[in-house]
Design an enzyme around this catalytic site. Structure first.
Site, PDB file in Angstrom:
ATOM      1  N   ASP A 135       0.823  -1.215   0.000  1.00 57.28           N
ATOM      2  CA  ASP A 135       0.000   0.000   0.000  1.00 57.28           C
ATOM      3  C   ASP A 135       0.856   1.264   0.000  1.00 57.28           C
ATOM      4  OD1 ASP A 135      -2.397   1.380  -0.039  1.00 57.28           O
ATOM      5  OD2 ASP A 135      -2.648   1.346   2.133  1.00 57.28           O
ATOM      6  N   GLY A 150       0.079   5.522  -4.370  1.00 61.50           N
ATOM      7  CA  GLY A 150      -0.479   6.815  -4.772  1.00 61.50           C
ATOM      8  C   GLY A 150       0.126   7.958  -3.973  1.00 61.50           C
ATOM      9  N   ASN A 152     -11.005  -2.544  -5.519  1.00 60.92           N
ATOM     10  CA  ASN A 152     -10.202  -1.610  -6.322  1.00 60.92           C
ATOM     11  C   ASN A 152     -10.833  -1.287  -7.693  1.00 60.92           C
ATOM     12  OD1 ASN A 152      -7.065  -2.848  -5.001  1.00 60.92           O
ATOM     13  ND2 ASN A 152      -8.116  -0.959  -4.471  1.00 60.92           N
ATOM     14  N   GLU A 210       0.899 -12.813  12.752  1.00 67.20           N
ATOM     15  CA  GLU A 210       1.465 -11.618  13.370  1.00 67.20           C
ATOM     16  C   GLU A 210       1.327 -10.488  12.364  1.00 67.20           C
ATOM     17  OE1 GLU A 210       2.462 -11.293  16.438  1.00 67.20           O
ATOM     18  OE2 GLU A 210       2.058 -13.404  16.843  1.00 67.20           O
TER      19      GLU A 210
HETATM   20  C1  IPE Z   1      -5.518  -2.679  -0.281  1.00 61.46           C
HETATM   21  O1  IPE Z   1      -5.148  -1.357  -0.483  1.00 61.46           O
HETATM   22  C2  IPE Z   1      -5.531  -3.415  -1.574  1.00 61.46           C
HETATM   23  C3  IPE Z   1      -4.230  -3.641  -2.194  1.00 61.46           C
HETATM   24  C4  IPE Z   1      -3.079  -3.339  -1.678  1.00 61.46           C
HETATM   25  C5  IPE Z   1      -4.281  -4.281  -3.471  1.00 61.46           C
HETATM   26  P1  IPE Z   1      -6.236  -0.208  -0.661  1.00 61.46           P
HETATM   27  O2  IPE Z   1      -5.483   1.058  -0.818  1.00 61.46           O
HETATM   28  O3  IPE Z   1      -7.181  -0.564  -1.732  1.00 61.46           O
HETATM   29  O4  IPE Z   1      -7.000  -0.268   0.732  1.00 61.46           O
HETATM   30  P2  IPE Z   1      -7.911   0.813   1.472  1.00 61.46           P
HETATM   31  O5  IPE Z   1      -8.995   1.192   0.514  1.00 61.46           O
HETATM   32  O6  IPE Z   1      -7.041   1.980   1.800  1.00 61.46           O
HETATM   33  O7  IPE Z   1      -8.401   0.121   2.688  1.00 61.46           O
HETATM   34  C1  IPE Z   2      -1.461   0.234  -3.421  1.00 60.89           C
HETATM   35  O1  IPE Z   2      -1.262   1.618  -3.439  1.00 60.89           O
HETATM   36  C2  IPE Z   2      -1.741  -0.334  -4.787  1.00 60.89           C
HETATM   37  C3  IPE Z   2      -3.105  -0.810  -4.989  1.00 60.89           C
HETATM   38  C4  IPE Z   2      -4.065  -0.786  -4.112  1.00 60.89           C
HETATM   39  C5  IPE Z   2      -3.415  -1.351  -6.294  1.00 60.89           C
HETATM   40  P1  IPE Z   2      -2.466   2.630  -3.482  1.00 60.89           P
HETATM   41  O2  IPE Z   2      -2.821   2.885  -4.905  1.00 60.89           O
HETATM   42  O3  IPE Z   2      -3.583   2.170  -2.630  1.00 60.89           O
HETATM   43  O4  IPE Z   2      -1.808   3.944  -2.872  1.00 60.89           O
HETATM   44  P2  IPE Z   2      -2.457   4.901  -1.794  1.00 60.89           P
HETATM   45  O5  IPE Z   2      -2.863   4.044  -0.642  1.00 60.89           O
HETATM   46  O6  IPE Z   2      -3.605   5.575  -2.448  1.00 60.89           O
HETATM   47  O7  IPE Z   2      -1.348   5.845  -1.434  1.00 60.89           O
HETATM   48 MG    MG Z   3      -4.062   2.389  -0.684  1.00 62.37          MG
END
Ligand code: IPE
Ligand code: IPE
Ligand code: MG
Length: 246
Positions: free
Chosen positions: A21, A24, A69, A208
């Protein structure tokens, strides 16, 4: 700190799961579009897989795309799917060189057909590898998986193949996408968020959990090694008392 040398080889987790995560936010901090963050996350995937294989972990499961997603802007979803196709194509050689087998869990048939095709091809071309299994969770969610298992079991009961009394943990396990793997002993989430976001809900009952502040594109081998070393310092009690474990 050389975290790798801190790892006790006799207490390795067999299965490490990762919620990748923060792509973005990482991109935003670099003044770039979100998609740039996703692209930059590929290096972290490589590092994680290699570090895990080097220390002797048997399974690494990476949460790459959740069933939720799809609710992101179409532009971002399309970019993620395109990135998946190009990455799979580009990494087969490295996976084979490192003797790593690729697998995938999730509602794979409902991925765009190009992704599904590329994915099955990569799985096929790496299936002979034995050092470690790298599992991509794609179009995956824990609730989707458990609901599916319930449906399958209900159908088997209805057909008279199994008796209701035979439904137990083991049987449920057998109907999950992870039926051929041990539960993850360690679950890592990057980006500072402390939630599981519908990942491996059944399987992490006694995992964990480790929440790391770094964004996914900054995750490196040493972070994986540090995570494993940290996991090894935890006392896993499984409901017992600390004294009982001694
Ligand atoms: C979880 O991340 C899904 C993946 C890493 C593929 P998200 O960014 O989608 O999760 P939320 O929406 O912040 O909980
Ligand atoms: C994880 O990074 C990738 C996916 C969920 C596909 P994010 O795209 O969720 O990045 P943030 O959490 O918005 O920073
Ligand atoms: Mg995310």
């Amino acid at each position: 700190m050389d975290w790798k040398s801190q790892i006790d080889k006799s207490k390795l987790p067999k299965h490490v799961a990762v919620i990748m995560d923060g792509n973005g936010r990482w991109a935003k901090e670099h003044g770039m579009p979100r998609v740039f963050g996703h692209r930059s996350g590929v290096k972290a995937v490589r590092e994680t897989a290699e570090a895990a294989a080097e220390i002797g972990v048997e399974y690494v499961t990476l949460y790459a795309f959740s069933t939720e997603n799809w609710n992101r802007p179409k532009f971002e979803v399309d970019a993620l799917m395109t990135l998946l196709v190009s990455t799979l194509r580009g990494e087969i050689r490295t996976l084979n060189k490192n003797n790593i087998r690729l697998e995938a869990i999730g509602d794979l048939k409902n991925l765009p057909s190009k992704c599904y095709k590329e994915l099955t091809e990569a799985i096929e071309k790496t299936k002979q590898n034995t050092r470690m299994t790298l599992v991509l969770a794609l179009n995956y969610s824990g609730r989707w998986e458990i609901t599916n298992a319930v449906k399958q079991i209900a159908a088997e009961v209805k057909a008279g193949n199994i008796d209701e009394a035979e439904i137990n943990n083991e049987l449920v396990n057998k109907h999950l996408t992870t039926s051929n793997m041990p539960d993850p002993e360690l679950l890592i989430r990057t980006s500072g968020e402390s939630r599981v976001s519908n990942f491996l809900l059944w399987q992490i009952a006694y995992s964990e959990l480790l929440f790391i502040d770094k964004y996914w594109p900054d995750f490196r081998k040493s972070d994986l090694n540090e995570a494993v070393a940290t996991y090894q310092k935890r006392e896993r009690r499984f409901g017992k008392t600390s004294d009982q474990l001694k």
